[in-house]
Design a protein around this motif. Structure first.
Motif, PDB file in Angstrom:
ATOM      1  N   ASN A 521      -0.487  -9.658 -10.508  1.00  0.00           N
ATOM      2  CA  ASN A 521       0.277  -9.035 -11.586  1.00  0.00           C
ATOM      3  C   ASN A 521      -0.607  -8.683 -12.778  1.00  0.00           C
ATOM      4  O   ASN A 521      -0.111  -8.157 -13.768  1.00  0.00           O
ATOM      5  N   ALA A 522      -1.886  -9.017 -12.659  1.00  0.00           N
ATOM      6  CA  ALA A 522      -2.862  -8.561 -13.654  1.00  0.00           C
ATOM      7  C   ALA A 522      -3.630  -7.345 -13.118  1.00  0.00           C
ATOM      8  O   ALA A 522      -3.836  -6.360 -13.821  1.00  0.00           O
ATOM      9  N   TYR A 523      -4.039  -7.436 -11.836  1.00  0.00           N
ATOM     10  CA  TYR A 523      -4.832  -6.358 -11.217  1.00  0.00           C
ATOM     11  C   TYR A 523      -4.278  -6.026  -9.841  1.00  0.00           C
ATOM     12  O   TYR A 523      -3.989  -6.919  -9.037  1.00  0.00           O
ATOM     13  N   ASP A 524      -4.154  -4.747  -9.587  1.00  0.00           N
ATOM     14  CA  ASP A 524      -3.717  -4.322  -8.251  1.00  0.00           C
ATOM     15  C   ASP A 524      -4.712  -4.732  -7.178  1.00  0.00           C
ATOM     16  O   ASP A 524      -4.339  -4.982  -6.034  1.00  0.00           O
ATOM     17  N   ASP A 525      -6.003  -4.760  -7.559  1.00  0.00           N
ATOM     18  CA  ASP A 525      -7.043  -5.076  -6.585  1.00  0.00           C
ATOM     19  C   ASP A 525      -7.592  -6.493  -6.788  1.00  0.00           C
ATOM     20  O   ASP A 525      -8.783  -6.735  -6.600  1.00  0.00           O
ATOM     21  N   TYR A 527      -7.023  -9.024  -4.971  1.00  0.00           N
ATOM     22  CA  TYR A 527      -7.395  -9.574  -3.660  1.00  0.00           C
ATOM     23  C   TYR A 527      -7.624  -8.427  -2.677  1.00  0.00           C
ATOM     24  O   TYR A 527      -6.907  -7.422  -2.701  1.00  0.00           O
ATOM     25  N   LEU A 528      -8.621  -8.613  -1.835  1.00  0.00           N
ATOM     26  CA  LEU A 528      -8.998  -7.579  -0.876  1.00  0.00           C
ATOM     27  C   LEU A 528      -9.001  -8.164   0.526  1.00  0.00           C
ATOM     28  O   LEU A 528      -9.374  -9.329   0.730  1.00  0.00           O
ATOM     29  N   ASP A 529      -8.591  -7.330   1.483  1.00  0.00           N
ATOM     30  CA  ASP A 529      -8.680  -7.774   2.868  1.00  0.00           C
ATOM     31  C   ASP A 529     -10.073  -7.471   3.424  1.00  0.00           C
ATOM     32  O   ASP A 529     -10.962  -6.986   2.697  1.00  0.00           O
ATOM     33  N   ALA A 530     -10.261  -7.720   4.706  1.00  0.00           N
ATOM     34  CA  ALA A 530     -11.594  -7.569   5.308  1.00  0.00           C
ATOM     35  C   ALA A 530     -12.094  -6.136   5.233  1.00  0.00           C
ATOM     36  O   ALA A 530     -13.305  -5.884   5.256  1.00  0.00           O
ATOM     37  N   SER A 531     -11.173  -5.182   5.126  1.00  0.00           N
ATOM     38  CA  SER A 531     -11.560  -3.769   5.048  1.00  0.00           C
ATOM     39  C   SER A 531     -11.737  -3.290   3.614  1.00  0.00           C
ATOM     40  O   SER A 531     -11.994  -2.107   3.378  1.00  0.00           O
ATOM     41  N   GLY A 532     -11.550  -4.192   2.684  1.00  0.00           N
ATOM     42  CA  GLY A 532     -11.700  -3.806   1.284  1.00  0.00           C
ATOM     43  C   GLY A 532     -10.448  -3.226   0.667  1.00  0.00           C
ATOM     44  O   GLY A 532     -10.498  -2.704  -0.460  1.00  0.00           O
ATOM     45  N   ASN A 533      -9.333  -3.312   1.368  1.00  0.00           N
ATOM     46  CA  ASN A 533      -8.067  -2.817   0.828  1.00  0.00           C
ATOM     47  C   ASN A 533      -7.386  -3.903  -0.007  1.00  0.00           C
ATOM     48  O   ASN A 533      -7.460  -5.094   0.317  1.00  0.00           O
ATOM     49  N   ALA A 534      -6.714  -3.458  -1.073  1.00  0.00           N
ATOM     50  CA  ALA A 534      -6.016  -4.405  -1.931  1.00  0.00           C
ATOM     51  C   ALA A 534      -4.843  -5.034  -1.201  1.00  0.00           C
ATOM     52  O   ALA A 534      -4.088  -4.354  -0.498  1.00  0.00           O
ATOM     53  N   VAL A 535      -4.698  -6.340  -1.347  1.00  0.00           N
ATOM     54  CA  VAL A 535      -3.567  -7.082  -0.778  1.00  0.00           C
ATOM     55  C   VAL A 535      -2.970  -7.910  -1.905  1.00  0.00           C
ATOM     56  O   VAL A 535      -3.661  -8.250  -2.878  1.00  0.00           O
ATOM     57  N   PRO A 536      -1.688  -8.256  -1.786  1.00  0.00           N
ATOM     58  CA  PRO A 536      -1.003  -8.821  -2.960  1.00  0.00           C
ATOM     59  C   PRO A 536      -1.203 -10.300  -3.199  1.00  0.00           C
ATOM     60  O   PRO A 536      -0.914 -10.774  -4.288  1.00  0.00           O
ATOM     61  N   ARG A 537      -1.676 -11.041  -2.239  1.00  0.00           N
ATOM     62  CA  ARG A 537      -1.673 -12.495  -2.408  1.00  0.00           C
ATOM     63  C   ARG A 537      -3.012 -13.126  -2.041  1.00  0.00           C
ATOM     64  O   ARG A 537      -3.766 -12.589  -1.241  1.00  0.00           O
ATOM     65  N   PHE A 538      -3.227 -14.280  -2.615  1.00  0.00           N
ATOM     66  CA  PHE A 538      -4.401 -15.083  -2.310  1.00  0.00           C
ATOM     67  C   PHE A 538      -4.490 -15.331  -0.809  1.00  0.00           C
ATOM     68  O   PHE A 538      -5.566 -15.245  -0.204  1.00  0.00           O
ATOM     69  N   ALA A 539      -3.350 -15.626  -0.207  1.00  0.00           N
ATOM     70  CA  ALA A 539      -3.334 -15.966   1.212  1.00  0.00           C
ATOM     71  C   ALA A 539      -3.652 -14.780   2.105  1.00  0.00           C
ATOM     72  O   ALA A 539      -3.985 -14.953   3.278  1.00  0.00           O
ATOM     73  N   ASP A 540      -3.569 -13.553   1.548  1.00  0.00           N
ATOM     74  CA  ASP A 540      -3.751 -12.355   2.368  1.00  0.00           C
ATOM     75  C   ASP A 540      -5.195 -11.859   2.385  1.00  0.00           C
ATOM     76  O   ASP A 540      -5.524 -10.964   3.166  1.00  0.00           O
ATOM     77  N   GLY A 541      -6.045 -12.364   1.485  1.00  0.00           N
ATOM     78  CA  GLY A 541      -7.396 -11.815   1.412  1.00  0.00           C
ATOM     79  C   GLY A 541      -8.339 -12.730   0.668  1.00  0.00           C
ATOM     80  O   GLY A 541      -8.135 -13.946   0.618  1.00  0.00           O
TER      81      GLY A 541
END
Length: 668
Positions: A521-525, A527-541
């Motif tokens: 809720n501070a930054y869209d990016d 958290y990042l997944d393995a491909s460098g895409n933004a994901v919403p949660r700590f658990a996701d990336g």
């Protein structure tokens, strides 16, 4: 209440604005090109999301609920006065004319929304305001919980009706979820909330449905049932252009008041009318409420002008929270008080407190330094604000989450005003030289100066205290008081340095942290997944070491991004017991305290109200979990007393003064 019918909404205290928690700015969609119509789109959605929308048979209902224990709250006490008189017109005020009559979507968060939805519309079940953890029936007749499957089974009241006479059915329940979750509605917060916090909606027939949550929660009943339905039949032409089309459309309601087209006096006033033969008027928990025949809300933008209107008798009631109004402009010795014309009441309530304080934007230069932030804590004299400005009526907040029935951290307290200690922290950040103006400077000559932005104009007289005291620590506060719209926009876009604001709290069993403190809720990016895409949660990336995409229009007004905090918040949100929630809350509060991004302000353990003599209340005045006097609509107009008052004012005769204190819910 509150019973906020929208459980995720956080109200900006004092500003009559709502911050829609965690979604992005809504963008109006008006392309009608391939729109098949509401009914076709609804049916398509039900098919495509068949894992969420499940349809079963009455036989399934009988089998699944056969061993469950049903509840209808018949053992709970009433809280209204069933002998309250009906009739009369209650005259009150709102601070601005609504920009729309919609209760969702752009501009739908103005001062009229509580009178169309939050205070009026009936959810399936409502939180009992005097018995925490229990609910009472709204449009539901009874309910049962299957904790093994995290499911609440709900039977609608067969007598429940919309104000146009049509029955409330599960078709309305289904439509409501579709409405909230649809991209056409263009409310990302609602879509996110009703997708992630509800796993399945199961419908058995027109009266029976069930809601399944992804996790078992202590407040499973509230999460499943405290949701007010929307009337499906009134949305036949819902579509991509619905925002404009529904701007001034009055919808049928399940509640006691409706709005007639003729009673929308644009720019000046809105008047509600009590629904004739309201279906719930004799229902336990609803009788004795919503008593005036008409409820006139006049637009008075300046709170001081509104107070003057109250003193003249142009409006019937006024919330007298500000000390100068209570003690100076309407003291106990005021002629109208001593004559018994105006009553003054102080009512101690028990609700989560609005988090007034300084929200330090950690993304701003220098404020990203924890030593600077901690120095600001010691340089901010909220203790004097409590003592002098609030005259000892308020108290210093100690944690982010004061006012719940349990303390969220056993030992944390607010840092006291201590200029010497503040200078120690400022020195760690390089501010060691004091200039001729008394403000500290670093080696580069940069002054230690920040702007406090607020749009709570009623607090304008308080801010010089903070400025004057901070200078003792070598800190210069520049005060910026903006109008509500401009100030809200600045804070929402994270352009502030320090904001003096508060979010009102829903009456809930435990606080929320995700909206205010999760890094996504501070930054869209964040958290990042393995491909460098933004994901919403700590658990996701994995945490992004250099996030750059600021997430505007969220409640993370401190721009906090701490991966360990996010991990704890996600564990907190998955907790299924209060013991687990409390354990995580201690760790979360400790990190928030240590990070020093929010300076605890003040809280008031009561509210004060002035009202003319003809406004009457139950014997105990109000309910424990009320946040303002009118919230539960327990008051009524005594028209006989109104006539007697008018006669007394003409004849200059008097009554016994009424200066009342209700402390039955006061905590020690």
């Amino acid at each position: 209440m509150q019973a906020l019918k929208i459980p995720g909404l956080l109200v900006l205290a004092g500003g009559l604005l709502f911050l829609a928690g965690c979604g992005k700015k809504a963008e109006t969609t008006t392309d009608l090109g391939d729109w098949p119509g509401m009914e076709a789109d609804l049916q398509r959605t039900l098919q495509e999301q068949s894992d969420f929308y499940v349809f079963k048979t009455p036989e399934d209902w009988q089998r699944e609920t056969a061993s469950l224990v049903w509840d209808d709250a018949s053992d709970l006490p009433e809280f209204a006065d069933p002998n309250a008189k009906k009739g009369g017109t209650f005259r009150y005020f709102i601070s601005d004319f609504p920009r729309t009559l919609r209760t969702i979507g752009p501009d739908a968060t103005g001062g009229i929304r509580p009178y169309l939805l939050d205070y009026i519309a009936m959810p399936s079940m409502e939180i009992h305001p005097n018995v925490p953890g229990r609910v009472y029936p709204g449009v539901a007749e009874k309910w049962a919980v299957d904790r093994d499957t995290r499911t609440v089974y709900i039977r609608l009241d067969p007598a429940a009706r919309w104000s146009d006479g049509k029955p409330v059915t599960t078709a309305d329940i289904v439509f409501t979820w579709y409405f909230y979750r649809s991209p056409i509605t263009n409310e990302p917060w609602y879509a996110d909330f009703y997708t992630k916090t509800h796993e399945r909606l199961t419908v058995y027939d027109e009266l029976h449905y069930a809601v399944t949550l992804p996790e078992l929660k202590p407040d499973i009943l509230e999460k499943a049932g405290n949701i007010a339905p929307y009337p499906k039949h009134a949305f036949a032409d819902y579509g991509p252009d619905w925002i404009e089309k529904y701007n001034w459309r009055v919808l049928p309601t399940t509640g006691a008041y409706t709005l007639l087209d003729k009673d929308v006096d644009k720019g000046r006033a809105v008047t509600l009318t009590r629904v004739e033969d309201w279906w719930a008027k004799d229902r336990k928990f609803w009788r004795g409420r919503y008593n005036p025949d008409r409820y006139r809300l006049t637009v008075i933008r300046d709170p001081n002008k509104a107070f003057e209107a109250f003193q003249r008798g142009d409006i019937d009631m006024f919330p007298i929270g500000r000390p100068e109004l209570w003690y100076e402009k309407l003291p106990d010795t005021h002629p109208d008080v001593q004559a018994g014309y105006i009553a003054k009441t102080k009512f101690f309530n028990r609700t989560p407190r609005p988090d007034w304080g300084l929200w330090i934007n950690r993304s701003q230069s220098l404020l990203d330094n924890r030593d600077i932030r901690e120095g600001i804590h010691f340089a901010t004299d909220f203790d004097q604000v409590v003592t002098n400005y609030f005259r000892g009526d308020s108290e210093r907040m100690q944690t982010r989450s004061d006012g719940y029935s349990w303390r969220t951290h056993p030992t944390i307290t607010a840092r006291p005003f201590d200029p010497a200690k503040a200078r120690e922290f400022f020195a760690k950040a390089g501010f060691t030289q004091q200039g001729p103006d008394g403000v500290l400077r670093n080696e580069a000559g940069q002054r230690l100066a920040f702007t406090i932005t607020t749009y709570a104009k009623a607090l304008e007289a308080m801010l010089p205290i903070l400025k004057q005291q901070a200078l003792k620590a070598g800190l210069d506060f520049t005060i910026e008081v903006l109008d509500a719209t401009t100030g809200w926009k600045k804070v929402q876009e994270k352009q502030h340095q320090i904001a003096l604001v508060a979010l009102s709290r829903s009456v809930e069993q435990y606080p929320r942290y995700w909206e205010m403190y999760h890094g996504s809720n501070a930054y869209d990016d964040a958290y990042l997944d393995a491909s460098g895409n933004a994901v919403p949660r700590f658990a996701d990336g994995t945490p992004n070491p250099k996030p750059a995409q600021v997430n505007t229009h969220t409640n993370n007004m401190t721009m906090t991004f701490i991966p360990e905090l996010d991990r704890l918040i996600e564990a907190y949100d998955r907790s299924s017991t209060m013991e687990e929630i409390k354990r995580h809350a201690v760790d979360i509060e400790q990190i928030i305290h240590d990070d020093a991004g929010w300076v605890p302000g003040w809280a008031t353990p009561f509210y004060r109200t002035g009202y003319w003599r003809h406004v009457k209340w139950p014997a105990d005045f109000n309910v424990m979990q009320s946040r303002e006097a009118e919230e539960m609509f327990l008051h009524w107009i005594d028209t006989d007393e109104q006539a007697a008052l008018e006669a007394a004012r003409r004849a200059k005769t008097t009554f016994e003064p009424q200066i009342l204190v209700f402390d039955q819910f006061k905590t020690q």
